[in-house]
Design a protein around this motif. Sequence first.
Motif, PDB file in Angstrom:
ATOM      1  N   CYS A  67      16.380  28.768  48.360  1.00 25.45           N
ATOM      2  CA  CYS A  67      16.267  28.437  46.856  1.00 25.45           C
ATOM      3  C   CYS A  67      16.046  26.835  46.932  1.00 25.45           C
ATOM      4  O   CYS A  67      16.023  26.274  47.945  1.00 25.45           O
ATOM      5  N   ASP A  68      15.314  26.474  45.875  1.00 22.84           N
ATOM      6  CA  ASP A  68      14.755  24.929  45.615  1.00 22.84           C
ATOM      7  C   ASP A  68      15.425  24.098  44.891  1.00 22.84           C
ATOM      8  O   ASP A  68      14.981  23.224  44.159  1.00 22.84           O
ATOM      9  N   THR A  69      16.951  24.514  44.628  1.00 23.31           N
ATOM     10  CA  THR A  69      17.750  23.741  43.475  1.00 23.31           C
ATOM     11  C   THR A  69      17.483  22.232  43.724  1.00 23.31           C
ATOM     12  O   THR A  69      17.700  21.166  42.904  1.00 23.31           O
ATOM     13  N   ILE A 105      11.450  39.217  50.842  1.00 21.68           N
ATOM     14  CA  ILE A 105      11.028  39.502  49.537  1.00 21.68           C
ATOM     15  C   ILE A 105      11.427  38.456  48.656  1.00 21.68           C
ATOM     16  O   ILE A 105      12.326  38.090  48.449  1.00 21.68           O
ATOM     17  N   THR A 106      10.130  37.627  48.327  1.00 23.58           N
ATOM     18  CA  THR A 106      10.582  36.696  47.417  1.00 23.58           C
ATOM     19  C   THR A 106      10.404  36.951  45.714  1.00 23.58           C
ATOM     20  O   THR A 106       9.618  38.208  45.574  1.00 23.58           O
ATOM     21  N   LEU A 107      11.060  36.215  44.949  1.00 25.43           N
ATOM     22  CA  LEU A 107      11.044  36.472  43.407  1.00 25.43           C
ATOM     23  C   LEU A 107       9.953  35.669  42.679  1.00 25.43           C
ATOM     24  O   LEU A 107      10.121  35.422  41.440  1.00 25.43           O
ATOM     25  N   TYR A 108       9.041  34.968  43.565  1.00 24.15           N
ATOM     26  CA  TYR A 108       8.128  34.247  42.717  1.00 24.15           C
ATOM     27  C   TYR A 108       7.087  35.079  42.119  1.00 24.15           C
ATOM     28  O   TYR A 108       6.450  35.973  42.683  1.00 24.15           O
ATOM     29  N   PRO A 109       6.821  35.044  40.747  1.00 23.76           N
ATOM     30  CA  PRO A 109       6.120  36.119  40.256  1.00 23.76           C
ATOM     31  C   PRO A 109       4.645  36.303  40.255  1.00 23.76           C
ATOM     32  O   PRO A 109       4.116  37.486  40.599  1.00 23.76           O
ATOM     33  N   GLY A 110       4.042  35.236  40.757  1.00 25.49           N
ATOM     34  CA  GLY A 110       2.673  35.423  41.259  1.00 25.49           C
ATOM     35  C   GLY A 110       2.399  35.696  42.685  1.00 25.49           C
ATOM     36  O   GLY A 110       1.362  36.112  42.974  1.00 25.49           O
ATOM     37  N   PHE A 111       3.510  36.048  43.343  1.00 25.20           N
ATOM     38  CA  PHE A 111       3.380  36.716  44.712  1.00 25.20           C
ATOM     39  C   PHE A 111       3.919  38.056  44.547  1.00 25.20           C
ATOM     40  O   PHE A 111       3.731  38.807  45.638  1.00 25.20           O
ATOM     41  N   LEU A 112       4.245  38.703  43.348  1.00 25.10           N
ATOM     42  CA  LEU A 112       4.476  40.038  43.202  1.00 25.10           C
ATOM     43  C   LEU A 112       3.575  40.717  42.365  1.00 25.10           C
ATOM     44  O   LEU A 112       3.312  41.856  42.511  1.00 25.10           O
ATOM     45  N   ARG A 113       2.986  39.931  41.394  1.00 25.39           N
ATOM     46  CA  ARG A 113       1.698  40.288  40.448  1.00 25.39           C
ATOM     47  C   ARG A 113       0.997  39.321  40.311  1.00 25.39           C
ATOM     48  O   ARG A 113       1.214  38.184  39.833  1.00 25.39           O
ATOM     49  N   LEU A 114      -0.582  39.513  40.387  1.00 27.66           N
ATOM     50  CA  LEU A 114      -1.420  38.577  40.132  1.00 27.66           C
ATOM     51  C   LEU A 114      -1.393  38.277  38.661  1.00 27.66           C
ATOM     52  O   LEU A 114      -1.763  36.756  38.551  1.00 27.66           O
ATOM     53  N   ASP A 168      10.224  27.767  41.114  1.00 25.04           N
ATOM     54  CA  ASP A 168       9.565  28.814  40.319  1.00 25.04           C
ATOM     55  C   ASP A 168       9.731  30.338  40.404  1.00 25.04           C
ATOM     56  O   ASP A 168       8.878  31.107  40.055  1.00 25.04           O
ATOM     57  N   GLY A 169      10.684  30.588  41.384  1.00 24.10           N
ATOM     58  CA  GLY A 169      11.138  31.861  41.552  1.00 24.10           C
ATOM     59  C   GLY A 169      11.894  32.523  40.258  1.00 24.10           C
ATOM     60  O   GLY A 169      12.429  31.507  39.840  1.00 24.10           O
ATOM     61  N   GLY A 170      11.952  33.653  40.261  1.00 25.36           N
ATOM     62  CA  GLY A 170      12.777  34.224  39.255  1.00 25.36           C
ATOM     63  C   GLY A 170      11.614  35.292  38.252  1.00 25.36           C
ATOM     64  O   GLY A 170      10.863  34.954  37.986  1.00 25.36           O
ATOM     65  N   VAL A 171      12.433  36.610  38.171  1.00 23.58           N
ATOM     66  CA  VAL A 171      11.599  37.425  37.405  1.00 23.58           C
ATOM     67  C   VAL A 171      12.551  38.163  36.259  1.00 23.58           C
ATOM     68  O   VAL A 171      13.829  37.949  36.417  1.00 23.58           O
ATOM     69  N   THR A 172      11.831  38.775  35.387  1.00 21.11           N
ATOM     70  CA  THR A 172      12.604  39.484  34.445  1.00 21.11           C
ATOM     71  C   THR A 172      13.805  40.536  35.058  1.00 21.11           C
ATOM     72  O   THR A 172      13.071  41.420  35.836  1.00 21.11           O
TER      73      THR A 172
END
Length: 602
Positions: A280-282, A511-520, A554-558
């Motif tokens: 985490c980057d807090t 596995i990360t929750l950065y949206p751009g690494f899960l879906r383009l 910038d990680g975190g998804v719905t």
Amino acid sequence: MNRFDLAAHSSNIYDSNILSSGKQPVIGITANYGEQTAKLAEGYYKRLISAGATPLIIPPSADKDMLLTLLNRIDGLLLSGGADINPLFMGEEPQPQLGGINDERDLPELLITRLAFNRQMPILGICRGIQVMAVALGGRMAQHISTPIKHSQDAGRTVATHSVTIDPDTTLYNIYEEFGPFIPKDEPYPATLAVNSFHHQAVSDAGPHFRVSARAADGTIEAIESCEHKPFVGVQWHPECLADPDLDQQPLFLWLANEARLYREAQQLHDRMLTLDTHCDTPMFFSQNVIFATRDPRILVSLPKMHEGRLDATIMVAYLPQKQWQKQDGAWQPLSTEGEFACSPSQYADSIFDQIEYIVKQNSDDVALARTPDELLLNKFNGRKSIMLGIENGLALQGDIRNVRHFARRGVVYITLCHNGDNDLCDSAKGSQTHGGVSDFGAKVIRQMNRLGLMVDLSHAHEKSFYDALDISKTPIVCSHSSARALCDHPRNLTDDQMQALAAKGGVCQITLYPGFLRLDEKATILDAMEHLEHAIQVMGIDHVGLGSDFDGDGGVTGLADASELTQFTRQLLKHRYSEQDIRKIWGGNFLRVMRQVQDKI
């Protein structure tokens, strides 16, 4: 059996082994209030008992300690019907048609709804309850609706007098389809449902956390549910009253009991296992004077959010944005003479660790630093959350091998060799291939990290750097926050070949929750994160995966938007039928195995 024979009844309970009823989920029901009496219509608790749950009546009190204690004792929440809600809670003045409000109920129910929501606790709202859900969580409520359809029937409560149309692509539709044994499984459930109606207020705006799942013929909102893959449903009618078998509403209560059972199982799992988020980057937000001890909306990882999400430990990194320094005469120099980056890279990393140590000291009853797996387990045993230290970008070493020992002594557990740009150690996935992989200095750093018990982290590394480091390192390596390139073709993600090579050397991919690494298109949800996890398991095996959220980077998804929602991850693992042993591995066991191997080499 004589119904008045108490001995026979108690014997029957024992003999039929209903001792197991202690495993039933406990569902709190908000009580109505009037004439100095907390009271509840029988339909609510009888329906829950029939659904296999234990009901508990919640008195209308806003006492903080009572609410928090209660939430630790229940597994689900049923918001019951009743009087109007005071419009002042929405910042509105009363309209002439406003009915009687119930001041005893409003604040307690709005508070408990928000607190239960923060814990991802299953919620079913009925009539007034659906309105409480909306008002508590950013939606709006119409004080009075005036339409061609009568919404406050004169007929008895067991009678249906109007219809609602349910969107087929909703949880509500699926509830009736899954839990309604009276519905033939070979026929689709009709989207129109006959219901009763006793209201003149209604939800006018579901708010940011809900979507509309049913409407009356005049467009009035009749049901809302989570738009974030969470167990929250509200209906405007009174399902506990409808008696006609053809209108059976038991599916709603079966759903709530089932979700409460799943919630309880997840909570008990978190009691028994250690949960670790490996990135985490807090600290990026420290310059904004965030308050870690509060539910500060500016950060995704804070002490209250770790408690709500049952997260035991996180690795907080000192992230060094490469653009803040440039190399001059063989040394990295700051580009600015003012602000937090007006220092050398190593000084900046040290300042981050100083601030983390200060936060820990200020909250020593609740949080502690950890360097080893044993310290993590000891902190959990003592009721404390753990923070481990990491470095994101080997730029922090400033090209000086001596700094590896310096940061090891500070308690750093891993160094991410690079970030978004080539540095002295290696080429980045988004760099210009300065070295053609790992540099000579980078090779020396990796060997020194091996000697000093620091994990080598290859998230952000170029493929050539990845394979070079894999060959150089004598201990397993980690990718603290990466996902699968086969599912999302981004250079930051790992190919299947990389995953297999990583697993062959005993390493792990978190596995990360950065949206751009899960879906383009970056429209990722918890379901996408699960898809990447299951792909990694298929390629690497269950012993080589985990979770590195990248929260506050910038990680975190719905569905997994911050640390408070991490029990949702466990809920998904249970729904996918992973065993407790496998869930323990995913939730940090695999990463800690590597940490032990690396630290045992010292």
